[in-house]
Design an enzyme around this catalytic site. Structure first.
Site, short mmCIF file in Angstrom:
data_model
loop_
_atom_site.label_atom_id
_atom_site.label_comp_id
_atom_site.label_asym_id
_atom_site.label_seq_id
_atom_site.Cartn_x
_atom_site.Cartn_y
_atom_site.Cartn_z
N HIS A 9 -14.41 9.37 5.36
CA HIS A 9 -14.50 10.44 6.37
C HIS A 9 -13.15 10.79 6.96
O HIS A 9 -12.88 11.95 7.25
CB HIS A 9 -15.47 10.01 7.48
CG HIS A 9 -15.09 8.70 8.12
ND1 HIS A 9 -15.25 7.49 7.46
CD2 HIS A 9 -14.53 8.42 9.32
CE1 HIS A 9 -14.83 6.52 8.25
NE2 HIS A 9 -14.38 7.05 9.37
N GLY A 66 -7.66 7.28 6.13
CA GLY A 66 -6.86 7.51 7.32
C GLY A 66 -5.39 7.20 7.09
O GLY A 66 -4.50 7.97 7.47
N THR A 67 -5.14 6.06 6.46
CA THR A 67 -3.76 5.64 6.20
C THR A 67 -3.36 5.72 4.73
O THR A 67 -2.18 5.61 4.41
CB THR A 67 -3.58 4.18 6.62
OG1 THR A 67 -4.50 3.38 5.84
CG2 THR A 67 -3.85 3.97 8.10
N GLY A 70 -6.19 1.38 2.83
CA GLY A 70 -7.44 0.71 2.48
C GLY A 70 -8.02 1.22 1.17
O GLY A 70 -8.49 0.44 0.32
N HIS A 98 8.37 4.93 -11.95
CA HIS A 98 8.65 3.49 -12.03
C HIS A 98 7.40 2.64 -12.25
O HIS A 98 7.44 1.65 -12.97
CB HIS A 98 9.36 3.01 -10.76
CG HIS A 98 10.76 3.51 -10.64
ND1 HIS A 98 11.71 2.90 -9.83
CD2 HIS A 98 11.39 4.56 -11.21
CE1 HIS A 98 12.86 3.56 -9.93
NE2 HIS A 98 12.69 4.58 -10.75
N ARG A 109 -4.17 10.70 8.38
CA ARG A 109 -3.76 10.54 9.78
C ARG A 109 -2.25 10.34 9.91
O ARG A 109 -1.73 10.30 11.03
CB ARG A 109 -4.49 9.35 10.41
CG ARG A 109 -5.99 9.59 10.55
CD ARG A 109 -6.73 8.36 11.04
NE ARG A 109 -8.15 8.65 11.24
CZ ARG A 109 -9.09 7.72 11.39
NH1 ARG A 109 -8.77 6.43 11.34
NH2 ARG A 109 -10.35 8.07 11.56
N ARG A 132 13.19 0.14 -18.79
CA ARG A 132 13.13 -1.16 -18.09
C ARG A 132 11.82 -1.34 -17.32
O ARG A 132 11.49 -2.46 -16.93
CB ARG A 132 14.33 -1.30 -17.14
CG ARG A 132 14.28 -0.37 -15.94
CD ARG A 132 15.58 -0.42 -15.13
NE ARG A 132 15.51 0.31 -13.88
CZ ARG A 132 15.64 1.64 -13.77
NH1 ARG A 132 15.81 2.38 -14.85
NH2 ARG A 132 15.59 2.23 -12.59
#
Ligand code: RB5
Length: 148
Positions: A9, A66-67, A70, A98, A109, A132
């Protein structure tokens, strides 16, 4: 490309914007939910995107919560997924070049909508550098399910 998108959400509004943006760029979008702003649990949607990509139904995934953190943790639980949290075009490009990230995760957020869409564009346009990084990515893929 065929791209899976998913959010909880807290990432719903940006996920919808990302889906429209990716479609407008000519890609096919598989929407793994959520489908409204009602409260849900981010692990369900990170895992759904991860399963879609790892199972071969889609070539890459974009997750939003939100971030971004998670839902990345959830996606990374699926074998074969390399999900990177990104916050701008540079982090998005580098996690493809990479880490060969097949999923990117963004925090609604924390990251403004235009910066988020620029990150999506950068990731879609970039390719794995190889060289590499090949052995390191192979080591990432060899990890998983380890109990200590
Ligand atoms: C939901 O409130 C929030 O915890 C979730 O979207 C995410 O930020 C978790 O990592």
């Amino acid at each position: 490309m065929r791209i899976a998108v998913g959010s909880d959400h807290a990432g719903f509004e940006l996920k919808e914007a990302v889906a429209a943006h990716v479609r407008d760029a000519g890609h096919e979008v598989v929407d793994c939910g959520t489908y409204s702003a009602d409260r849900v649990d981010y692990p369900d949607f990170g895992a759904a995107v991860g399963r879609s990509v790892a199972g071969g139904d889609t070539e890459g995934g974009i997750c939003v919560c939100g971030t971004g953190i998670g839902i990345a943790m959830a996606a990374n639980k699926i074998a074969g997924i390399r999900a990177g949290v990104v916050w701008d075009a540079t982090s998005a490009r580098l996690t493809r070049e990479h880490n060969d990230a097949n999923v990117i995760c963004i925090g609604e957020r924390l990251v403004g909508p235009q910066v988020a869409l620029d990150a999506v564009d950068a990731w879609l346009a970039s390719t794995f550098d190889g060289g590499r990084h090949v052995g390191r990515v192979a080591k990432l893929d060899a990890l998983g399910g380890e109990r200590v």
